[in-house]
Motif scaffolding. Structure first.
Motif, short mmCIF file in Angstrom:
data_model
loop_
_atom_site.label_atom_id
_atom_site.label_comp_id
_atom_site.label_asym_id
_atom_site.label_seq_id
_atom_site.Cartn_x
_atom_site.Cartn_y
_atom_site.Cartn_z
N LEU A 1 0.82 -1.19 0.00
CA LEU A 1 0.00 0.00 0.00
C LEU A 1 0.86 1.25 0.00
O LEU A 1 2.08 1.19 0.20
CB LEU A 1 -0.92 0.04 1.23
CG LEU A 1 -2.05 -0.97 1.30
CD1 LEU A 1 -1.59 -2.26 1.95
CD2 LEU A 1 -3.22 -0.39 2.08
N PHE A 2 0.19 2.37 -0.18
CA PHE A 2 0.85 3.66 -0.06
C PHE A 2 1.34 3.88 1.37
O PHE A 2 2.25 4.67 1.60
CB PHE A 2 -0.14 4.77 -0.45
CG PHE A 2 0.45 6.15 -0.47
CD1 PHE A 2 1.26 6.57 -1.51
CD2 PHE A 2 0.20 7.03 0.57
CE1 PHE A 2 1.81 7.83 -1.52
CE2 PHE A 2 0.73 8.31 0.56
CZ PHE A 2 1.54 8.71 -0.49
N ASP A 3 0.72 3.16 2.33
CA ASP A 3 1.08 3.37 3.73
C ASP A 3 1.25 2.07 4.51
O ASP A 3 0.86 1.97 5.67
CB ASP A 3 0.04 4.25 4.43
CG ASP A 3 -1.38 3.70 4.32
OD1 ASP A 3 -1.55 2.65 3.67
OD2 ASP A 3 -2.30 4.31 4.88
N GLY A 4 1.87 1.05 3.88
CA GLY A 4 2.15 -0.17 4.63
C GLY A 4 2.13 -1.41 3.76
O GLY A 4 1.94 -1.36 2.54
N LEU A 5 2.31 -2.56 4.42
CA LEU A 5 2.37 -3.85 3.74
C LEU A 5 1.58 -4.87 4.55
O LEU A 5 1.67 -4.91 5.78
CB LEU A 5 3.83 -4.30 3.62
CG LEU A 5 4.09 -5.68 3.03
CD1 LEU A 5 3.86 -5.67 1.52
CD2 LEU A 5 5.53 -6.13 3.33
N PHE A 6 0.79 -5.69 3.84
CA PHE A 6 0.03 -6.77 4.47
C PHE A 6 0.52 -8.11 3.91
O PHE A 6 0.77 -8.23 2.71
CB PHE A 6 -1.47 -6.63 4.19
CG PHE A 6 -2.16 -5.56 4.99
CD1 PHE A 6 -3.03 -5.90 6.01
CD2 PHE A 6 -1.95 -4.22 4.72
CE1 PHE A 6 -3.68 -4.92 6.74
CE2 PHE A 6 -2.58 -3.23 5.44
CZ PHE A 6 -3.47 -3.59 6.46
N HIS A 7 0.59 -9.11 4.80
CA HIS A 7 0.98 -10.45 4.39
C HIS A 7 0.00 -11.45 4.98
O HIS A 7 -0.21 -11.50 6.19
CB HIS A 7 2.40 -10.78 4.89
CG HIS A 7 2.80 -12.20 4.68
ND1 HIS A 7 3.62 -12.87 5.56
CD2 HIS A 7 2.52 -13.09 3.68
CE1 HIS A 7 3.81 -14.10 5.13
NE2 HIS A 7 3.16 -14.26 3.99
N ARG A 8 -0.62 -12.25 4.10
CA ARG A 8 -1.49 -13.33 4.55
C ARG A 8 -0.77 -14.64 4.29
O ARG A 8 -0.50 -15.02 3.16
CB ARG A 8 -2.82 -13.33 3.81
CG ARG A 8 -3.82 -14.33 4.42
CD ARG A 8 -5.05 -14.49 3.56
NE ARG A 8 -4.73 -15.24 2.35
CZ ARG A 8 -5.66 -15.77 1.55
NH1 ARG A 8 -6.94 -15.59 1.82
NH2 ARG A 8 -5.31 -16.43 0.47
N SER A 9 -0.44 -15.36 5.36
CA SER A 9 0.28 -16.62 5.22
C SER A 9 -0.69 -17.76 4.98
O SER A 9 -1.65 -17.94 5.72
CB SER A 9 1.11 -16.90 6.48
OG SER A 9 0.28 -16.92 7.63
N ARG A 10 -0.42 -18.47 3.91
CA ARG A 10 -1.23 -19.61 3.48
C ARG A 10 -2.65 -19.17 3.13
O ARG A 10 -3.15 -18.16 3.63
CB ARG A 10 -1.26 -20.71 4.54
CG ARG A 10 0.12 -21.28 4.87
CD ARG A 10 0.00 -22.48 5.80
NE ARG A 10 1.31 -23.04 6.09
CZ ARG A 10 2.06 -22.62 7.11
NH1 ARG A 10 1.62 -21.67 7.89
NH2 ARG A 10 3.23 -23.15 7.31
N PRO A 11 -3.32 -19.94 2.28
CA PRO A 11 -4.70 -19.57 1.92
C PRO A 11 -5.60 -19.50 3.14
O PRO A 11 -5.60 -20.39 3.99
CB PRO A 11 -5.11 -20.72 0.98
CG PRO A 11 -3.83 -21.21 0.40
CD PRO A 11 -2.81 -21.08 1.50
N ASP A 12 -6.35 -18.40 3.22
CA ASP A 12 -7.31 -18.18 4.30
C ASP A 12 -6.67 -18.06 5.68
O ASP A 12 -7.33 -18.26 6.71
CB ASP A 12 -8.39 -19.28 4.32
CG ASP A 12 -9.17 -19.32 3.02
OD1 ASP A 12 -9.49 -18.24 2.49
OD2 ASP A 12 -9.45 -20.42 2.53
N GLY A 13 -5.38 -17.75 5.72
CA GLY A 13 -4.72 -17.57 7.01
C GLY A 13 -4.89 -16.17 7.54
O GLY A 13 -5.62 -15.35 6.99
N GLY A 14 -4.20 -15.88 8.65
CA GLY A 14 -4.29 -14.56 9.25
C GLY A 14 -3.36 -13.57 8.56
O GLY A 14 -2.47 -13.94 7.78
#
Length: 206
Positions: A58-71
Motif C-alpha cells: 500500500l501507499f502506507d504499509g504492507l500486508f501479508h497473509r500466510s497460506r490460503p485463508d490464514g491470518g
C-alpha cells in the motif's frame, strides 16, 4: 493492481482498498480484511507466492497473509520497513518476498523476518519495480529521478549494475521476465518506450 491465486480468486487493489472476486461465490465481491486499516488504503501492488501467500503493498504499509485463508500480518513503521510507501512486491520461487519502498528494498521470508538490502548488496538506485526470472535472477528498475542504473542479483547472490547508456531507459515502471529468459522493461516516461534484455546480454529498444 490485480493478481489471481491458484484457486482462481481475483485480488483487486484500488485507491480505496483491497477487494477479492471469487467466481461463483456468495457474495462474489468482498473485502478480505473487513475494512480494517485498508478500507480506504491505496493498494499499489499485489503478489501471490508459490505457496499461496498473499502480499499487498500500500501507499502506507504492507500486508501479508500466510497460506490460503490464514491470518494477516501488518508491516508498518520504520522499525519494520525503510518507508511505508510500498511501490512493488514480488515473490520468488522459494517464497521470499522482495519489497521495494520509496526509501529502499527489503526481503521478508514466510516467517515474517525482515532483511534490509544495504550496499554493496543492494540496488544502485531507488527502486521503482522488481522483476524475478525463472532462474531466480532478481532485477531492480530505477525510478529515474537522478539515478538511472538497472541492478541485477544473480541466483548465486552476486550483484551487477548496468548504467544508463548501456541500457536505453532513464526510468523503469514495470519489469517482466518471460519463459525464455528475456527481461522486459517498460518506462514510466512518455518517450521511454519498452526495452528487452536478451539472455546473450544484448538490448533492444522499442
Amino acid at each position: 493492481a490485480v493478481a489471481v491465486d491458484a484457486r482462481g480468486d481475483v485480488w483487486v487493489g484500488t485507491r480505496h482498498g483491497l477487494f477479492i472476486y471469487r467466481p461463483g461465490g456468495d457474495p462474489a465481491w468482498r473485502e478480505p480484511l473487513g475494512g480494517r486499516f485498508i478500507v480506504d488504503g491505496w493498494v499499489q501492488d499485489i503478489a501471490i507466492g508459490p505457496d499461496g501467500d498473499v502480499w499487498v503493498g500500500l501507499f502506507d504499509g504492507l500486508f501479508h497473509r500466510s497460506r490460503p485463508d490464514g491470518g494477516w500480518t501488518i508491516f508498518s513503521g520504520l522499525d519494520l520497513l525503510p518507508d511505508d510507501n510500498v511501490l512493488d512486491v514480488e515473490v520468488d520461487r522459494d517464497g521470499l518476498a522482495w519489497i521495494a519502498t520509496i526509501s529502499g528494498v527489503v526481503t521478508i521470508d514466510r516467517s515474517d523476518n525482515v532483511t534490509r538490502l544495504v550496499a554493496p548488496t543492494a540496488p544502485a538506485c531507488q527502486t521503482r519495480d522488481i522483476g524475478i526470472g525463472p532462474d531466480g535472477t532478481v532485477w531492480f528498475g530505477p525510478n529515474g529521478f537522478g539515478c538511472y542504473t538497472i541492478s541485477r542479483r544473480a541466483p548465486d547472490g552476486t550483484w551487477s549494475h548496468i548504467p544508463y547508456g548501456t541500457h536505453p531507459l532513464e526510468s523503469v515502471a514495470d519489469i517482466a521476465v518471460d519463459a525464455a529468459g528475456n527481461t522486459w522493461f517498460g518506462s514510466m516516461w512518455e518517450r521511454g518506450g519498452i526495452a528487452v534484455h536478451r539472455p546473450d546480454g544484448t538490448w533492444q529498444h522499442f
